[in-house]
Write an enzyme that holds these catalytic residues in place. Structure first.
Site, short mmCIF file in Angstrom:
data_model
loop_
_atom_site.label_atom_id
_atom_site.label_comp_id
_atom_site.label_asym_id
_atom_site.label_seq_id
_atom_site.Cartn_x
_atom_site.Cartn_y
_atom_site.Cartn_z
CD GLU A 102 14.38 1.45 8.24
OE1 GLU A 102 14.80 2.30 9.05
OE2 GLU A 102 15.05 0.46 7.90
CD GLU A 122 10.19 13.42 10.92
OE1 GLU A 122 9.04 13.01 11.08
OE2 GLU A 122 11.07 12.78 10.33
CE LYS A 136 -1.83 2.77 2.79
NZ LYS A 136 -1.70 3.99 1.96
CB CYS A 153 13.53 9.76 7.33
SG CYS A 153 14.56 8.63 6.39
P1 NAD Z 1 2.72 8.41 7.37
O1 NAD Z 1 3.04 7.64 8.59
O2 NAD Z 1 1.70 9.47 7.46
O3 NAD Z 1 2.20 7.44 6.21
C1 NAD Z 1 2.98 6.36 5.75
C2 NAD Z 1 2.07 5.28 5.24
O4 NAD Z 1 1.31 4.75 6.30
C3 NAD Z 1 1.06 5.75 4.19
O5 NAD Z 1 0.97 4.76 3.19
C4 NAD Z 1 -0.21 5.87 5.00
O6 NAD Z 1 -1.38 5.74 4.23
C5 NAD Z 1 -0.07 4.71 5.95
N1 NAD Z 1 -0.84 4.80 7.19
C6 NAD Z 1 -1.16 5.91 7.89
N2 NAD Z 1 -1.84 5.56 9.00
C7 NAD Z 1 -1.93 4.21 9.02
C8 NAD Z 1 -2.53 3.27 9.90
N3 NAD Z 1 -3.14 3.64 11.02
N4 NAD Z 1 -2.45 1.96 9.59
C9 NAD Z 1 -1.83 1.55 8.47
N5 NAD Z 1 -1.25 2.40 7.58
C10 NAD Z 1 -1.30 3.72 7.85
O7 NAD Z 1 4.11 8.95 6.82
P2 NAD Z 1 4.35 9.93 5.59
O8 NAD Z 1 3.79 11.27 5.98
O9 NAD Z 1 3.87 9.27 4.36
O10 NAD Z 1 5.94 10.02 5.53
C11 NAD Z 1 6.70 10.93 6.24
C12 NAD Z 1 7.24 10.32 7.50
O11 NAD Z 1 7.95 9.12 7.17
C13 NAD Z 1 8.24 11.19 8.22
O12 NAD Z 1 8.02 11.08 9.61
C14 NAD Z 1 9.59 10.58 7.87
O13 NAD Z 1 10.62 10.83 8.79
C15 NAD Z 1 9.23 9.13 7.81
N6 NAD Z 1 10.19 8.40 6.97
C16 NAD Z 1 11.10 7.59 7.55
C17 NAD Z 1 12.06 6.92 6.79
C18 NAD Z 1 13.11 6.03 7.39
O14 NAD Z 1 13.77 5.31 6.64
N7 NAD Z 1 13.33 6.06 8.70
C19 NAD Z 1 12.04 7.06 5.41
C20 NAD Z 1 11.08 7.89 4.84
C21 NAD Z 1 10.14 8.56 5.63
O1 6OD Z 2 18.33 4.84 0.92
C1 6OD Z 2 17.59 4.08 1.53
O2 6OD Z 2 17.65 2.87 1.44
C2 6OD Z 2 16.58 4.64 2.44
N1 6OD Z 2 15.87 3.74 3.15
C3 6OD Z 2 16.38 5.96 2.52
C4 6OD Z 2 15.44 6.58 3.37
C5 6OD Z 2 15.20 7.89 3.30
C6 6OD Z 2 14.24 8.52 4.14
O3 6OD Z 2 13.50 9.42 3.85
#
Ligand code: NAD
Ligand code: 6OD
Length: 489
Positions: free
Chosen positions: A252, A388, A176, A286
């Site tokens: 992540e 964040e 998803k 992130c």
């Molecule tokens: P989000 O948590 O809002 O959404 C991510 C996904 O989860 C989407 O597909 C969303 O529809 C789904 N989702 C939301 N609520 C849910 C629930 N209750 N049950 C199941 N699925 C659900 O995140 P975002 O806004 O799409 O992305 C930004 C965030 O992601 C930031 O906090 C960023 O730091 C983090 N991020 C982390 C990494 C990492 O590797 N650590 C990488 C990229 C993004």
């Molecule tokens: O490079 C990657 O494999 C990775 N997981 C990057 C994540 C970026 C976060 O926004």
């Protein structure tokens, strides 16, 4: 109008409930997305189980690897389509999507095909008190049907980072993507179809989180593992859902990453590196540095140079090769980031650059833009330093000693990444090893070797992805222990 359908059991499936996919650069509607209901998600999960028990589960590793190479080749053949879809879903510039997002989307399949072909397994000989011995060896089996929930910031890159190792290990997947970025995931389904992936091994369902496809996946007793990238708060909700049926999770999550700039750094290279670390993808990575600590002797010079560099950032149409920064992903996220700009002011910040909304005098004014921003003078306890933001903003602060900056950099409940800039070798090792993070970069940032462990601690996640770390998460290991008696005398 373009239609983004679900892909279930090897077929593209429509649904009656649809939602708009919006281009954040100008706010225009670019596609209709077909939202999967609970029955559709259950059908996808059942198709996944049938694929693992059937054709895909019986495919030998060498043929699975060959399939992953074909997927990578087909993504590259359709590079232009992927690029267009990623740019219109995210507004990110072609300079970024064509060099990072799409090539990495293909590379993820190649690297896990390579790793699959060479993945080692453990074997131990155990000596027994009676003179006999045992041999132990491990076999790797798929977990079953893996639920993959991915975010909007690097849509193809972060989805394929999970799909590739999960398929390499022989699992089926139900993916998803974020509701904000359904485009490249739908193209990936087309790729799977074109290369002849057995029906049910790759399923795609569109929708939202709560009371939609995300929740239907995470609460299903028939999903064998969940891998999620997104916000820490969402991770917490998914963890609660997964607890009911006790299943493996890989998370992540968010970050509030520190950058540490020592006075002995190579100033120009550091400035180049920090421009990327703070502003890549409009700060929506992130790993981005939202807390920048600069050693006092170069603090004023560094801050002035950063502000000067921001003048050359070019916001504009994603397709324009000269554009270097895109918009926020949505109106909601733009409002969240602007809310933090306002909060920074309330908390007593000085604005060194930016802080507002740019004006273009064309259709971009309907998009979700904010100015790249630098603030200073906040106490370490300010909410803007603790939470964040996920936008093109950093806080700069001076420091005096190594011990002080290590303590301040580690003063966060997140634990994802740090970047350290120095020409002193001993200091580079000392400081990077003392960071409470999963990823510490020295004189670099977001420099990726896909075999290395990737992930964070605390609010930043659970587990590591990358190389064998991914292979181990997506596998069920069975240890076979065989007693071998001594020859009778
Ligand atoms: P989000 O948590 O809002 O959404 C991510 C996904 O989860 C989407 O597909 C969303 O529809 C789904 N989702 C939301 N609520 C849910 C629930 N209750 N049950 C199941 N699925 C659900 O995140 P975002 O806004 O799409 O992305 C930004 C965030 O992601 C930031 O906090 C960023 O730091 C983090 N991020 C982390 C990494 C990492 O590797 N650590 C990488 C990229 C993004
Ligand atoms: O490079 C990657 O494999 C990775 N997981 C990057 C994540 C970026 C976060 O926004």
């Amino acid at each position: 109008m373009k239609q983004y359908r679900n892909y279930i059991a090897g077929e593209f499936v429509e649904s009656t409930r649809r939602f708009d996919d919006i281009d954040p650069a100008d706010g225009s509607v670019i596609a209709q997305v077909h939202e999967a209901d609970r029955a559709a998600v259950e059908t996808a999960i059942a198709a996944g189980k049938a694929a693992v028990d059937g054709a895909w589960g019986k495919t030998p590793p060498a043929q699975r690897a060959a399939m992953l190479y074909r997927i990578a080749d087909e993504i590259e053949r359709r590079f232009a389509d992927f690029l267009e879809a990623e740019m219109s879903d995210t507004g990110k510039p072609t300079s970024l999507a064509s060099t990072v997002d799409i090539p990495r989307g293909a590379a993820n399949f190649r690297i896990f095909a390579d790793i699959l072909k060479t993945a080692p397994l453990e074997s131990f000989k155990t000596d027994l008190p009676d003179g006999a011995h045992a041999i132990n060896y491990t076999v790797r089996k798929p977990l079953g049907v893996v639920g993959i929930i991915s975010p909007w910031n690097l849509p193809l890159l972060l989805l394929t980072w999970k799909v590739a190792p999960a398929l390499a290990c022989g699992n089926a997947v139900v993916c998803k993507p974020s509701e904000e970025t359904p485009g490249t995931a739908t193209l990936l389904a087309e790729v799977m179809h074109a290369v002849g992936m057995p029906a049910g091994a790759f399923n795609l369902v569109h929708g939202f989180g709560p009371d939609s496809a995300g929740e239907f996946i995470t609460t299903s007793p028939d999903i064998d593992a969940i891998t999620f990238t997104g916000e820490s708060r969402t991770g917490s909700a998914i963890m609660r859902a997964a607890a009911e049926h006790v299943k493996p999770i890989s998370f992540e999550l968010g970050g509030k990453n520190a950058a540490i700039v020592f006075a002995d750094c190579d100033f120009d290279k550091t400035l180049d590196g920090m421009m990327r670390a703070i502003y890549l993808n409009s700060g929506q990575v992130c790993l981005c540095s939202e807390r920048v600590f600069v050693e006092r002797p170069i603090y004023e010079r560094f801050v002035a140079a950063l502000a000067e560099r921001l003048k050359s950032v070019k916001l504009g149409w994603p397709t324009d090769a000269a554009t270097t920064m895109g918009p926020m992903i949505s109106a909601e996220h733009r409002d969240k980031v602007l809310g933090y700009y306002a909060l920074a002011l309330e908390e007593g910040a000085s604005f060194i650059a930016g802080g507002g909304v740019p004006h273009f005098g064309n259709a971009l004014d309907n998009g979700f833009w904010v100015e790249p921003t630098v603030v200073a003078d906040l106490p370490d306890s300010a909410r803007c330093i603790k939470e964040e933001i996920f936008g093109p903003i950093c806080h700069v602060a001076p420091f005096d000693t190594e011990a002080e900056v290590i303590r301040r950099a580690n003063d966060t409940r997140y634990g994802l990444a740090a970047t350290i800039w120095t020409t002193n070798l001993n200091r580079a090792h000392r400081v990077s090893q003392s960071m409470k993070v999963g990823l510490a970069w020295v004189n670099s940032w977001f420099l990726r070797d896909l075999r290395t462990p990737f992930g964070g601690s605390g609010l930043s996640g659970i587990g590591r992805e990358g190389g064998m770390h991914s292979m181990n998460f997506y596998s069920e290991l069975t240890n076979v222990c065989i007693r071998i008696d001594q020859e009778p005398t």
